[in-house]
Motif scaffolding. Structure first.
Motif, short mmCIF file in Angstrom:
data_model
loop_
_atom_site.label_atom_id
_atom_site.label_comp_id
_atom_site.label_asym_id
_atom_site.label_seq_id
_atom_site.Cartn_x
_atom_site.Cartn_y
_atom_site.Cartn_z
N LYS A 126 -39.58 19.89 108.88
CA LYS A 126 -40.51 19.05 108.09
C LYS A 126 -40.78 19.69 106.73
N THR A 127 -40.95 21.03 106.71
CA THR A 127 -41.29 21.71 105.46
C THR A 127 -40.22 21.44 104.40
N CYS B 192 -49.58 20.63 97.20
CA CYS B 192 -49.28 20.72 98.63
C CYS B 192 -50.37 21.57 99.27
N SER C 56 -52.06 23.39 102.61
CA SER C 56 -51.79 23.94 103.96
C SER C 56 -53.12 24.40 104.56
N THR D 56 -44.89 28.42 102.88
CA THR D 56 -44.35 27.19 102.26
C THR D 56 -44.00 27.45 100.80
N ASP E 23 -49.72 19.25 104.66
CA ASP E 23 -48.93 19.83 105.76
C ASP E 23 -49.88 20.08 106.92
N GLU E 24 -49.37 20.01 108.15
CA GLU E 24 -50.23 20.08 109.36
C GLU E 24 -51.35 19.06 109.17
N SER F 109 -46.85 16.37 110.35
CA SER F 109 -47.31 17.24 111.43
C SER F 109 -46.43 17.03 112.67
N GLY G 133 -47.12 26.24 112.15
CA GLY G 133 -46.26 26.36 110.98
C GLY G 133 -45.55 27.67 110.81
#
Ligand SMILES: Nc1ncnc2c1ncn2[C@@H]1O[C@H](COP(=O)(O)OP(=O)(O)OP(=O)(O)O)[C@@H](O)[C@H]1O
Length: 488
Positions: free
Chosen positions: A153-154, A176, A178, A187, A251-252, A283, A405
């Protein structure tokens, strides 16, 4: 909305960083400081309890050696040399790594295609092949995407940000966010690696401790950070002009919109962005209420969602060890320490206190371990995760702050010393999936060992097993034939 102790720990860790002195960073923080191992006198008391539980030495030796040798086989058989296995999985239509397309067919800029190949990627994974066309379309489309842990996904959202940046515009265009400091660093490193051939595109870290002078105007096009600092940079310090942001990545995402603190900050950032800003939420887990909330805050999103039975990876074998107390769990962990350090292992505890106690006890038994939990200063945390990533430490004892992650290729074993539960004591299924997802990265085989020490924790484990409809077998380190069976 589900908020768990992990989220509180993350919020507290966000607050904890105020004590950081003079960490002025523009680029990625260099690792300094040393790994912290709890050596306080309080754990001396715990030691005497442990000794009270110990079996006679000769009996231990016999079991330990036999258990270790068989578990070695079990883990070695899981550490299949990975390249051919990934190729096999990428040809299997049922695998999350399967793709019909090549990276060339995804119409990436040449600099990014070189970046991807430079990272050793041969083919896109399923989430990359599916999400990238949606994210690169014109006009850009919003996306809420779910894909199993370790399936790329990253790389998907990093490629989307790098593709949408206008390099000649020297100001932030992509944000972005996190949930943790470590994940923001990790990331950021992926962005740097993937954008290596894209020299005119620069990155800056919006993380606690990266204190920029007032009036700073950022020239970097991509900002990666944690929600508290990112919000300050957009509103309080105005280092970022939110009206110029084209892409906003969470993200997440489920924990970013399910955790009260993060939710407030993420939404407040979103409200400052232009209407046509592309929103990308990723996620491995989306609990139903969070999924519905996400669809309310993201305008007309494309959706990529997994069925419940697809969420767990077949490549991660899950077992449990039956103990009667925390000390017996400690002893079982010592018994298998030799085996779990064939590669690397992450050991999850529910609280920082238990993590500190366990790391101290293991180190007192002469085992080399690293400890990472939320109350440590960010410099130490960066150093600990770097040392672990570089294989300098084989075992990382941690809390949920590292549940999501963290991508360390050599982690072949995840041990739930404590099972993940929410603040009401119910199973935290999402955190369980993220924790065991620290192993089995991108097609590798992984091993998850859950330590049960009471009827209630056995009940928690059974409910987790039922939730994912995935069998969690008993691993009896005393029943050597049984381990032999698993190892064969
Ligand atoms: N197409 C690819 N080919 C080979 N390796 C890949 C590919 N995409 C990603 N990887 C590698 O797979 C590992 C896992 O990728 P990544 O961390 O992006 O997964 P993720 O889905 O974000 O995981 P998590 O849900 O745990 O955050 C990383 O080491 C990454 O470098």
């Amino acid at each position: 909305m589900a908020t768990d102790s992990w989220a509180q720990a993350v919020d507290q860790q966000e607050a904890a960083a105020d004590s950081i002195g003079g960490l002025t960073l523009k680029e990625k923080p260099e690792a300094n400081g040393t790994a912290a191992i709890a050596t306080d006198s309080s754990s001396a008391a715990a030691k005497s309890e442990v000794q009270g539980e110990k079996k006679p030495a000769d009996e231990d030796d016999k079991d330990d050696k036999a258990a270790q040798s068989l578990l070695n086989k079990l883990i070695r058989s899981n550490l299949v040399s990975n390249t051919n296995q990934v190729e096999v999985l990428q040809k299997d239509p049922n695998s999350p790594l399967y793709s019909v397309k090549s990276f060339e067919e995804l119409r990436l800029k040449p600099q990014l295609l070189n970046g991807v190949y430079g990272m050793g990627f041969n083919r896109p994974s399923k989430i990359q092949e599916t999400a990238l066309p949606m994210m690169l379309a014109e006009p850009p489309q919003n996306l809420i995407a779910q894909s199993q842990s370790g399936t790329g996904k990253t790389a998907a959202f990093v490629l989307a940000m790098l593709s949408h940046v206008e390099p000649n515009n020297k100001y932030p265009q992509c944000l972005c966010v996190s949930p943790t400091y470590e994940l923001a660093l990790q990331t950021g490193k992926v962005i740097e690696q993937m954008g290596k051939q894209y020299e005119e595109v620069k990155l800056v870290y919006a993380i606690r401790g990266n204190k920029l002078p007032r009036g700073t105007k950022l020239h970097e096009q991509i900002v990666i950070g944690t929600p508290g600092t990112m919000l300050d940079w957009c509103s309080k310090f105005k280092f970022i002009d939110p009206k110029k942001i084209k892409v906003f990545v969470l993200d997440e995402a489920d924990v970013m919109i399910a955790t009260q603190g993060h939710q407030d900050q993420s939404i407040r950032i979103q409200r400052m962005l232009p209407e046509n800003c592309q929103m990308l939420l990723f996620s491995a887990t989306f609990e139903e209420t969070v999924w519905n909330f996400a669809q309310r805050i993201v305008p007309e999103p494309n959706i990529i969602k997994l069925k419940r039975e697809e969420e767990t990876l077949d490549t991660i074998k899950q077992y449990y060890v039956l103990c009667n107390s925390r000390e017996e769990k400690f002893q079982a962990l010592c018994n298998i320490y030799g085996a779990i350090t064939i590669a690397q292992a992450m050991v999850f505890c529910h609280t920082r206190k238990t993590a500190g106690w366990l790391a101290g006890e293991l180190s007192r038994e002469g085992h080399q371990v690293a400890l990472l939990s939320g109350e440590m200063q960010v410099e130490q945390r960066a150093a600990v995760i770097d040392r672990f990533r570089n294989g300098k430490e084989k075992v990382l004892v941690t809390t949920n702050v590292c549940a999501r992650g963290i991508d360390v290729e050599q982690v072949s074993v995840v041990i739930n010393f404590d099972l993940p539960v929410d603040r009401d004591g119910n199973p935290d299924n999402e955190t369980y999936l993220h924790r065991i997802g620290r192993t089995g990265r991108f097609g590798k085989r992984g091993l998850a060992i859950n330590m049960v020490d009471s009827k209630s924790s056995m009940n928690i484990l059974n409910r987790i097993q039922d939730h994912f409809s995935k069998n969690i077998e008993k691993l009896d380190t005393d029943d050597l034939d049984e381990i032999e069976k698993i190892a064969s």
